[in-house]
Design a protein around this motif. Structure first.
Motif, PDB file in Angstrom:
ATOM      1  N   VAL A  25     106.305   7.437 -13.125  1.00  0.00           N
ATOM      2  CA  VAL A  25     105.684   6.766 -12.038  1.00  0.00           C
ATOM      3  C   VAL A  25     106.500   7.136 -10.878  1.00  0.00           C
ATOM      4  CG1 VAL A  25     105.416   4.627 -10.964  1.00  0.00           C
ATOM      5  CG2 VAL A  25     104.598   4.805 -13.304  1.00  0.00           C
ATOM      6  N   LEU A  26     107.838   7.189 -10.799  1.00  0.00           N
ATOM      7  CA  LEU A  26     108.492   7.497  -9.694  1.00  0.00           C
ATOM      8  C   LEU A  26     108.433   8.895  -9.449  1.00  0.00           C
ATOM      9  CD1 LEU A  26     111.926   5.824 -10.296  1.00  0.00           C
ATOM     10  CD2 LEU A  26     110.183   5.025  -8.799  1.00  0.00           C
ATOM     11  N   CYS A  27     108.403   9.826 -10.226  1.00  0.00           N
ATOM     12  CA  CYS A  27     107.884  11.354 -10.167  1.00  0.00           C
ATOM     13  C   CYS A  27     106.563  11.673  -9.489  1.00  0.00           C
ATOM     14  CB  CYS A  27     108.304  12.304 -11.426  1.00  0.00           C
ATOM     15  SG  CYS A  27     109.710  12.222 -11.839  1.00  0.00           S
ATOM     16  N   LEU A  28     105.604  10.928  -9.953  1.00  0.00           N
ATOM     17  CA  LEU A  28     104.223  11.045  -9.402  1.00  0.00           C
ATOM     18  C   LEU A  28     104.009  10.348  -8.149  1.00  0.00           C
ATOM     19  CD1 LEU A  28     101.987  10.107 -12.566  1.00  0.00           C
ATOM     20  CD2 LEU A  28     102.667  12.163 -11.666  1.00  0.00           C
ATOM     21  N   ALA A  29     104.697   9.163  -7.870  1.00  0.00           N
ATOM     22  CA  ALA A  29     104.891   8.585  -6.395  1.00  0.00           C
ATOM     23  C   ALA A  29     105.544   9.791  -5.559  1.00  0.00           C
ATOM     24  CB  ALA A  29     105.272   7.323  -6.480  1.00  0.00           C
ATOM     25  N   ALA A  30     106.584  10.184  -5.832  1.00  0.00           N
ATOM     26  CA  ALA A  30     107.277  11.078  -4.817  1.00  0.00           C
ATOM     27  C   ALA A  30     106.587  12.299  -4.901  1.00  0.00           C
ATOM     28  CB  ALA A  30     108.586  11.729  -5.572  1.00  0.00           C
ATOM     29  N   ILE A  31     105.744  12.949  -5.555  1.00  0.00           N
ATOM     30  CA  ILE A  31     104.659  14.034  -5.555  1.00  0.00           C
ATOM     31  C   ILE A  31     103.505  13.540  -4.590  1.00  0.00           C
ATOM     32  CG2 ILE A  31     103.058  15.504  -6.796  1.00  0.00           C
ATOM     33  CD1 ILE A  31     104.908  15.397  -9.316  1.00  0.00           C
ATOM     34  N   LEU A  32     103.056  12.473  -4.816  1.00  0.00           N
ATOM     35  CA  LEU A  32     102.286  12.054  -3.821  1.00  0.00           C
ATOM     36  C   LEU A  32     102.487  12.024  -2.331  1.00  0.00           C
ATOM     37  CD1 LEU A  32     100.244   9.177  -5.837  1.00  0.00           C
ATOM     38  CD2 LEU A  32      99.244  11.405  -5.298  1.00  0.00           C
ATOM     39  N   VAL A  33     103.754  11.300  -2.077  1.00  0.00           N
ATOM     40  CA  VAL A  33     104.259  11.478  -0.883  1.00  0.00           C
ATOM     41  C   VAL A  33     104.509  12.856  -0.286  1.00  0.00           C
ATOM     42  CG1 VAL A  33     106.341  10.804   0.624  1.00  0.00           C
ATOM     43  CG2 VAL A  33     105.340   9.405  -1.259  1.00  0.00           C
ATOM     44  N   LEU A  34     104.973  13.769  -0.913  1.00  0.00           N
ATOM     45  CA  LEU A  34     105.118  15.311  -0.765  1.00  0.00           C
ATOM     46  C   LEU A  34     103.810  15.941  -0.479  1.00  0.00           C
ATOM     47  CD1 LEU A  34     106.928  17.858  -0.546  1.00  0.00           C
ATOM     48  CD2 LEU A  34     106.496  18.109  -2.859  1.00  0.00           C
ATOM     49  N   LEU A  35     102.762  15.633  -1.132  1.00  0.00           N
ATOM     50  CA  LEU A  35     101.310  15.972  -0.716  1.00  0.00           C
ATOM     51  C   LEU A  35     101.061  15.411   0.465  1.00  0.00           C
ATOM     52  CD1 LEU A  35      98.774  17.371  -1.543  1.00  0.00           C
ATOM     53  CD2 LEU A  35      98.147  14.987  -2.777  1.00  0.00           C
ATOM     54  N   ALA A  36     101.106  14.153   0.832  1.00  0.00           N
ATOM     55  CA  ALA A  36     100.640  13.908   2.026  1.00  0.00           C
ATOM     56  C   ALA A  36     101.496  14.138   3.158  1.00  0.00           C
ATOM     57  CB  ALA A  36     100.906  12.209   2.010  1.00  0.00           C
ATOM     58  N   VAL A  37     102.728  14.606   2.953  1.00  0.00           N
ATOM     59  CA  VAL A  37     103.618  15.194   4.037  1.00  0.00           C
ATOM     60  C   VAL A  37     103.266  16.553   4.426  1.00  0.00           C
ATOM     61  CG1 VAL A  37     105.915  15.838   4.695  1.00  0.00           C
ATOM     62  CG2 VAL A  37     105.429  13.555   3.944  1.00  0.00           C
ATOM     63  N   LEU A  38     102.938  17.139   3.193  1.00  0.00           N
ATOM     64  CA  LEU A  38     102.455  18.693   3.462  1.00  0.00           C
ATOM     65  C   LEU A  38     101.140  18.822   4.081  1.00  0.00           C
ATOM     66  CD1 LEU A  38     103.416  20.690   0.474  1.00  0.00           C
ATOM     67  CD2 LEU A  38     103.587  21.366   2.646  1.00  0.00           C
ATOM     68  N   THR A  39     100.290  17.981   3.748  1.00  0.00           N
ATOM     69  CA  THR A  39      98.849  17.829   4.405  1.00  0.00           C
ATOM     70  C   THR A  39      98.909  17.661   5.882  1.00  0.00           C
ATOM     71  OG1 THR A  39      98.222  17.150   2.399  1.00  0.00           O
ATOM     72  CG2 THR A  39      96.573  16.934   4.246  1.00  0.00           C
ATOM     73  N   VAL A  40      99.730  16.539   6.257  1.00  0.00           N
ATOM     74  CA  VAL A  40      99.787  16.112   7.449  1.00  0.00           C
ATOM     75  C   VAL A  40     100.584  17.411   8.526  1.00  0.00           C
ATOM     76  CG1 VAL A  40     100.990  14.516   9.531  1.00  0.00           C
ATOM     77  CG2 VAL A  40      99.859  13.861   7.201  1.00  0.00           C
ATOM     78  N   ALA A  41     101.609  17.821   7.911  1.00  0.00           N
ATOM     79  CA  ALA A  41     102.168  18.881   8.562  1.00  0.00           C
ATOM     80  C   ALA A  41     101.418  20.374   8.723  1.00  0.00           C
ATOM     81  CB  ALA A  41     103.536  19.114   7.951  1.00  0.00           C
ATOM     82  N   ILE A  42     100.788  20.575   7.613  1.00  0.00           N
ATOM     83  CA  ILE A  42      99.829  21.835   7.835  1.00  0.00           C
ATOM     84  C   ILE A  42      98.815  21.400   8.705  1.00  0.00           C
ATOM     85  CG2 ILE A  42      98.342  23.249   6.542  1.00  0.00           C
ATOM     86  CD1 ILE A  42     100.238  22.909   4.164  1.00  0.00           C
ATOM     87  N   GLY A  43      98.150  20.293   8.657  1.00  0.00           N
ATOM     88  CA  GLY A  43      97.164  19.835   9.855  1.00  0.00           C
ATOM     89  C   GLY A  43      97.502  20.014  11.183  1.00  0.00           C
ATOM     90  N   ASN A  44      98.788  19.523  11.341  1.00  0.00           N
ATOM     91  CA  ASN A  44      99.487  19.650  12.967  1.00  0.00           C
ATOM     92  C   ASN A  44      99.572  21.256  13.132  1.00  0.00           C
ATOM     93  OD1 ASN A  44      99.626  17.209  13.538  1.00  0.00           O
ATOM     94  ND2 ASN A  44     101.618  16.910  12.415  1.00  0.00           N
ATOM     95  N   ALA A  45     100.043  22.002  11.948  1.00  0.00           N
ATOM     96  CA  ALA A  45     100.130  23.423  12.324  1.00  0.00           C
ATOM     97  C   ALA A  45      98.574  24.032  12.573  1.00  0.00           C
ATOM     98  CB  ALA A  45     100.655  24.090  11.186  1.00  0.00           C
ATOM     99  N   ARG A  46      97.636  23.669  11.969  1.00  0.00           N
ATOM    100  CA  ARG A  46      96.287  24.084  12.117  1.00  0.00           C
ATOM    101  C   ARG A  46      95.758  23.837  13.533  1.00  0.00           C
ATOM    102  NH1 ARG A  46      93.779  26.160   7.989  1.00  0.00           N
ATOM    103  NH2 ARG A  46      95.111  24.950   6.596  1.00  0.00           N
ATOM    104  N   ASP A  47      96.132  22.545  13.883  1.00  0.00           N
ATOM    105  CA  ASP A  47      95.630  22.188  15.200  1.00  0.00           C
ATOM    106  C   ASP A  47      96.141  22.701  16.297  1.00  0.00           C
ATOM    107  OD1 ASP A  47      94.039  20.066  13.988  1.00  0.00           O
ATOM    108  OD2 ASP A  47      95.281  18.220  14.280  1.00  0.00           O
ATOM    109  N   SER A  48      97.553  23.150  16.123  1.00  0.00           N
ATOM    110  CA  SER A  48      98.424  23.787  17.085  1.00  0.00           C
ATOM    111  C   SER A  48      97.749  25.159  17.219  1.00  0.00           C
ATOM    112  CB  SER A  48      99.856  23.908  16.594  1.00  0.00           C
ATOM    113  OG  SER A  48     100.551  24.752  17.516  1.00  0.00           O
ATOM    114  N   VAL A  49      97.419  25.857  16.272  1.00  0.00           N
ATOM    115  CA  VAL A  49      96.828  27.064  16.363  1.00  0.00           C
ATOM    116  C   VAL A  49      95.371  27.145  16.797  1.00  0.00           C
ATOM    117  CG1 VAL A  49      95.936  29.217  14.990  1.00  0.00           C
ATOM    118  CG2 VAL A  49      98.101  28.069  14.145  1.00  0.00           C
ATOM    119  N   GLN A  50      94.796  26.026  16.580  1.00  0.00           N
ATOM    120  CA  GLN A  50      93.075  25.975  17.196  1.00  0.00           C
ATOM    121  C   GLN A  50      93.330  25.697  18.419  1.00  0.00           C
ATOM    122  OE1 GLN A  50      90.685  26.287  15.344  1.00  0.00           O
ATOM    123  NE2 GLN A  50      89.292  26.212  17.182  1.00  0.00           N
TER     124      GLN A  50
END
Length: 469
Positions: free
Chosen positions: A18-43
């Motif tokens: 559970v701890l591993c999966l929860a940490a992976i979900l947090v990593l997924l969320a952080v990556l998604t937001v950061a890449i979204g910011n990068a995409r917005d910056s380029v746009q």
């Protein structure tokens, strides 16, 4: 009962999972937001507001050149073949009018909910209509006068004064401010987005480290409990998490670098050089105004000097700041200067450009621009020398290219400046293309990577849990 189950081996394994999966979900969320910011910056800087702001820079240039063409038309009088010709000047005037309209539309789109900016754009459009009416009156009187080149009747001069005063005192300052304001908005958005991308990189590294620690802890617990050295699926999950974290952080670092290059080597320089071009055209028009309106000759001479200083301000020491010393300072400083060297002996738009110019194509284009600018100033000095000696007809001939290459020389300067701008446009386009290419596929990579890691974790613990059935 639940507390007792958590103290069992299956319960502890489940807690690790559970701890591993929860940490992976947090990593997924952080990556998604950061890449979204990068995409917005380029746009923003690469496809939306950035190019639109560059387009608004055309507004100042178009307005300046409109008035320049009017001054040329009035100066040549009945000699319609002087300069680039009456018909061609009128065509250029109409073309600049269309460009000004298009740039104003871009500025209105950028204004969005900014009421002050929208009001300024509307004021420019309203003023442009009034300017055209005044110009029409001046041209009508000019046609009726049928005068020799440079010998305008006072009524024509008075009519043109109203038009050019409206342009210089109201329209051009507002157009300049539109580009400054919209440029500042894009820079603010850039700084905000780039900071978010860099902050996202940090969070990706931190959450990725947490995922790795949980996976390693799970691996150690299973090895100690079941006395097995290696759990292959968990090892693969750990390597996959390490790869996702490292690649994600590297991507965000690269995106921040692409955005910095697009802004500093592209966007900022393009805007700066567009202002230099617009002011240069306006200064060239001041030469015509200087000749067609003797009553304001001193004013137009000072205006010409002020504009020239904004383009290049050579170090003239303690000497008075006048055109004579400007010409001398320009010859002295540009004569020995080689683009790309560290010591830049002048300020102004080209001074800023010279301080950041890279050796190679950019430095070569800058060198050509500076030398062409020297030629333009030499022609100006010759024209003013003739005018101040009382030979206005000869001065008009020099200015309009009948006895000189003044017009073609200015055209060569404008071409060199446009080529220098194109170097920065290429740098901008390359950086945006690299940023777009780097983000390609990253809508799916974080989720796909997280899913693979989760499946490997479940595959790793499933055989161990099966032993307790």
């Amino acid at each position: 009962m639940r507390g007792r189950w958590l103290r069992t081996i299956p319960g502890r394994i489940g807690t690790h999972v559970v701890l591993c999966l929860a940490a992976i979900l947090v990593l997924l969320a952080v990556l998604t937001v950061a890449i979204g910011n990068a995409r917005d910056s380029v746009q923003t800087i690469g496809h939306d507001a950035g190019p639109q702001v560059v387009a608004t820079g055309t507004l100042y240039f178009a307005l300046s050149d409109m008035d320049a063409q009017v001054s040329n038309i009035l100066l040549i009088g009945r000699d319609h073949d002087l300069g680039i010709g009456y018909d061609e000047s009128l065509k250029v005037y109409e073309r600049r009018r269309a460009e000004a309209d298009a740039a104003a539309v871009q500025a209105a789109q950028l204004a969005g909910s900014d009421e002050a900016l929208r009001r300024t754009v509307q004021e420019v459009l309203d003023g442009l209509g009034k300017y055209e009416r005044l110009v029409g009156r001046a041209m009508e009187l000019d046609a009726q006068a049928d005068h020799a080149p440079g010998e305008l009747p006072q009524e024509v001069v008075d009519a043109y004064r109203q038009a050019t005063d409206l342009m210089k005192l109201q329209l051009l300052p507002k157009a300049y401010n539109i580009t400054l304001d919209t440029g500042a908005q894009v820079r603010q958005q850039y700084e905000t987005k780039r900071s978010a991308v860099l902050a996202g990189r940090t969070w990706v590294a931190v959450t990725g480290l947490v995922v790795l620690l949980f996976l390693i802890a799970t691996q150690l617990y299973l090895a100690r409990t079941f006395r097995r050295v290696l759990n292959v699926p968990l090892v693969l999950a750990t390597l996959a998490a390490l790869a996702l974290t490292a690649v994600g952080a590297s991507l965000l670092t690269a995106q921040a670098g692409h955005m910095r290059k697009a802004k500093e080597d592209g966007f900022d320089s393009i805007l700066q050089l567009s202002r230099a071009r617009a002011i240069s055209h306006s200064a060239f028009a001041d030469e015509s105004r200087y000749l067609l309106d003797p009553g304001r000759a001193d004013t137009y001479e000072q205006t010409y000097l002020d504009k020239s200083l904004s383009v290049i301000y050579p170090d003239i020491g303690d000497k008075p700041v006048n055109l004579a010393n400007y010409y001398a300072g320009l010859e002295g400083k540009l004569g020995s200067y080689k683009a790309g060297q560290d010591n830049v002996p002048f300020l102004g738009f080209f001074g800023d450009e010279a301080r950041t110019a890279e050796r190679g194509r950019e430095a070569d284009a800058l060198q050509r621009t500076l030398q062409a600018y020297r030629t333009v100033q030499r022609n100006d000095a010759r024209m003013r020398q003739l005018a101040s000696s009382g030979d206005r007809a000869a001065a008009v001939d020099v200015r309009m290219g009948r006895t000189s290459n003044a017009i073609s020389d200015f055209g060569a300067y404008d071409k060199a400046l446009s080529e220098l701008t194109a170097v920065h446009q290429d740098a901008f386009d390359e950086a945006i293309d690299d940023a777009d290419g780097g983000l390609r596929g990253w809508n799916a990579v974080p989720a796909g990577g997280a899913a693979v890691i989760a499946l490997l974790i479940l595959a790793g613990v499933r055989p161990r849990l099966a032993e307790f059935r």
